[in-house]
Scaffold this active site. Sequence first.
Site, PDB file in Angstrom:
ATOM      1  N   LEU A 106       0.816  -1.213   0.000  1.00  0.00           N
ATOM      2  CA  LEU A 106       0.000   0.000   0.000  1.00  0.00           C
ATOM      3  C   LEU A 106       0.854   1.270   0.000  1.00  0.00           C
ATOM      4  CD1 LEU A 106      -2.872   1.212   0.203  1.00  0.00           C
ATOM      5  CD2 LEU A 106      -2.567   1.202   2.679  1.00  0.00           C
ATOM      6  N   ASP A 107       0.603   2.146  -0.962  1.00  0.00           N
ATOM      7  CA  ASP A 107       1.272   3.457  -1.047  1.00  0.00           C
ATOM      8  C   ASP A 107       2.789   3.336  -1.105  1.00  0.00           C
ATOM      9  OD1 ASP A 107      -1.220   4.681  -0.969  1.00  0.00           O
ATOM     10  OD2 ASP A 107      -1.199   4.849   1.205  1.00  0.00           O
TER      11      ASP A 107
END
Lengths: 284, 284, 284, 284
Positions: C227-228
């Site tokens: 994530l990210d």
Amino acid sequence: MKSSRRYTLTLSCPDRVGIVAAVSSFFAQHGGWIVEASYHADTQTGRFFMRQEILADSLPFDSAQMRTKFAVVARQFEMDWQLSDSAQKMRVVILVSKQDHCLNDLLHRWRSGELEVDIPCVISNHEDLRSFVEWHGIPYHYVPMGDKAAAFEKIAALFDEHNGDTLVLARFMQILPPELCRRYAGRVINIHHSFLPSFAGAKPYHQAYERGVKLIGATCHYVTEQLDDGPIIEQDTVRIDHGDSVEDMVRYGRDIEKTVLARGLRYHVESRVLVCDNKTVVFK
Amino acid sequence: MKSSRRYTLTLSCPDRVGIVAAVSSFFAQHGGWIVEASYHADTQTGRFFMRQEILADSLPFDSAQMRTKFAVVARQFEMDWQLSDSAQKMRVVILVSKQDHCLNDLLHRWRSGELEVDIPCVISNHEDLRSFVEWHGIPYHYVPMGDKAAAFEKIAALFDEHNGDTLVLARFMQILPPELCRRYAGRVINIHHSFLPSFAGAKPYHQAYERGVKLIGATCHYVTEQLDDGPIIEQDTVRIDHGDSVEDMVRYGRDIEKTVLARGLRYHVESRVLVCDNKTVVFK
Amino acid sequence: MKSSRRYTLTLSCPDRVGIVAAVSSFFAQHGGWIVEASYHADTQTGRFFMRQEILADSLPFDSAQMRTKFAVVARQFEMDWQLSDSAQKMRVVILVSKQDHCLNDLLHRWRSGELEVDIPCVISNHEDLRSFVEWHGIPYHYVPMGDKAAAFEKIAALFDEHNGDTLVLARFMQILPPELCRRYAGRVINIHHSFLPSFAGAKPYHQAYERGVKLIGATCHYVTEQLDDGPIIEQDTVRIDHGDSVEDMVRYGRDIEKTVLARGLRYHVESRVLVCDNKTVVFK
Amino acid sequence: MKSSRRYTLTLSCPDRVGIVAAVSSFFAQHGGWIVEASYHADTQTGRFFMRQEILADSLPFDSAQMRTKFAVVARQFEMDWQLSDSAQKMRVVILVSKQDHCLNDLLHRWRSGELEVDIPCVISNHEDLRSFVEWHGIPYHYVPMGDKAAAFEKIAALFDEHNGDTLVLARFMQILPPELCRRYAGRVINIHHSFLPSFAGAKPYHQAYERGVKLIGATCHYVTEQLDDGPIIEQDTVRIDHGDSVEDMVRYGRDIEKTVLARGLRYHVESRVLVCDNKTVVFK
């Protein structure tokens, strides 16, 4: 404007109706000429922050009398407050290692009169910058870091002997022991070479290079016991790209480090920074 | 915070001791809760500028009564003053030609609730943008420019019929006649696609290309009889280089034109802009 | 310049002497007119990256023949290479939730011709933006998120049916399942509303507010299973201060989110982004 | 990387097919390792610009032989070309008056090794900065301006005696006579304290204050006979507001003046600036 003597009043108190009216009426009834006025109501803490700069000559009393008189207003509103006098320059002690871009920048601002402070001494864990500092007529103290605990006690002793108000870590590259962080809380300023909270700790430009960010930054903050986690005073960023090596980042970074530290220190010495929990109110 | 009804008081008057005390005491004695307060003393003109945002519900009277009561204070200090009420949205009429990036940006901010104004109509010298504007439920008036004098009288008539407060030239590309500049002084906002005073007049990106500048800019200003010479509200710049053609500059420029216009218009509709001779005080 | 048909060749290979000579000689011997040429040697990986934009009409063969001929050069230098043709527009599918500032910005750039792509459809987990998208003549697919696994399979099916090349998460606010991250590796672009690696995950403006940073940012990156944490294409920051609430940050943030996404997507669709491990080379 | 000896080839010629192929093949056939390569085709003039940085040790001949060999290629394409050798540092003479922020900045970059030049002397029309310059071990020449013509002849003579390559006007505040502008065309660099073409000539911060601009700037450019009108190398701007006095602008301005001059001078000494009529191509 800068040449006129000024008092600077900073305060915080529980927010309620009538604070500004009370403070401005206090000055108005004594003929006080307010040069600059700033306010902030913090919704999280419910506290009100205020900064007033008043021409000293416009008041019919000196700073000691003013303190006595203002204490009445302050008590009424449960204010935490300070009064500084531009005739009393803040005494800033600078700690450096070998990298001198921030030191060079601060000393230039000081000798050109832009940074209105006294610099009673510079302290370093290396001898490299002695000649440059001494050319300015500023004492230079060499404190080797072999025995860290002893070295930091020596630094603290020098700071106290020189009646230091503020200690600036101008790329000092050593971590201040927790005990000194507490002893000088709110008086030690660091420049960290990243856009915090990204890349805290060691070698931030290497971390930035590894992550492939498209901007790098610098952060000026108060030092607390948590490494690189104190209240942030000022930050800035500069654009890089895939072609920039770590060395290029270091070079670009120096330019923002020195301007961010210079701005942050100016805000601090002009009593523009009020700490609110782990954040700052900065009245520019 | 934005959802609470607020009064915004703006004023200017000759600078002297006691203005802030008088105004803040006026509010304090009625229990007025000040949300935002800004001050500026202009040393050139010797005038003092002030903006106060007060929660409407904190006062025991309505805006009409407040006007009557405040007039006493205002007279004492020879104030020019205005009071606006967030419950009365400003009515903004937008003038466009064929380029729609600023229009698209403003309409999005309006429909998302970020720009708190009414848009009673959009006026254009082309039919191109009718469908887009009407999709928003906003009337669209087509005023061809064949007879310029008649066209501008038509535009003024539409603005008046729609009870317009502010006229925005969102890349309208036509010069407002002097008579209208005077009639609506301080109420007409233009976005010019250069960093004024550089490159006033026609084709600023071509001028910038010819000169070989390394940054281009945009300027939001009040329209006066002197072309591109009115009080500047907001400006910004963006970096370009030798590889950028005029078309590239036009593309980059659109992005700063729309943000500069949006910021400038927001300052205006929130009564943050006070005109001081040919300059502005902008309380952000 | 943009109106002429162009081929864009991008490649990477082990760095050694003679790569540029071989590629530029290949084009020169066929009369190829190079409009833009960019190079990067990555010292960490020892790989060389290259992008060439050639006028299609200057070559005596079509893209299929060019592929065959160039394959000889490519083999010699062990190149990973792609050839794109400006006559074949990239097909970009946009995923949105309720926030529409990025969508509004991208659709304006598309309808004004600035963003030269096809948008075969917009997909959303809400019905709110249907009318706006359909006004543009673009199909709108509503995919509710009740059963997440099924919803994402539906999204993937729609993307495939519409022959999507690139999937843009324009503030979609849902996390793509790992399986889709792998299936569409290097083809899914996200805009995250913070300056990564700071404030990954949920509510980055709240995180920024809590930490008291003096700038906020936005990051456009390729989506990966972490994530990210995918390769960053573009970032930017904007200054805030102690007076800005989370709501103010959200408002300022929208402006950088949309410009950062628009720039990042433009680099991607113009084949300006080459991935190098978890970083990007961006030839602007 | 900076420590390896490099040759830098810069050239311009009429644009046509095959230039890059010819130059890169020339280097490839001799095993030349290209560290950095940049190109620009100027559509207005139809000229092609190029810069190549090659590792000296990768070539089997010295710079004299390289010049002889490359002349064949250059003749074929009617090239204007220069070859510089990182082993031969450029000799930069600095002219100052009393303001020393640019001088302080340049000398720090020089003594830290960031600015890789020789500084054979500093020349000033005042004695103020002698001690600071001499601390660096650099000769300081005092040339009073009573008789301007004689003074400038003295300056030119000093520049020639010291074998100066480049003359930097680091806030010198005196206008170079036309004859010297011509004699040292393309070799004299000035820093002007405004965002040109706005506010050319005297007292630009006062002009900016009068006009009420919201940003101020600085411009580094080659000096020509037209005051403040030569080819621009680098520019930047910084935000100000209504509260900033002329003195504040001067203070903010110093920070951008020194960074803009430092960047512009670096581009110049690294042969990154090619002049194209009254504009520059800057290969960063």
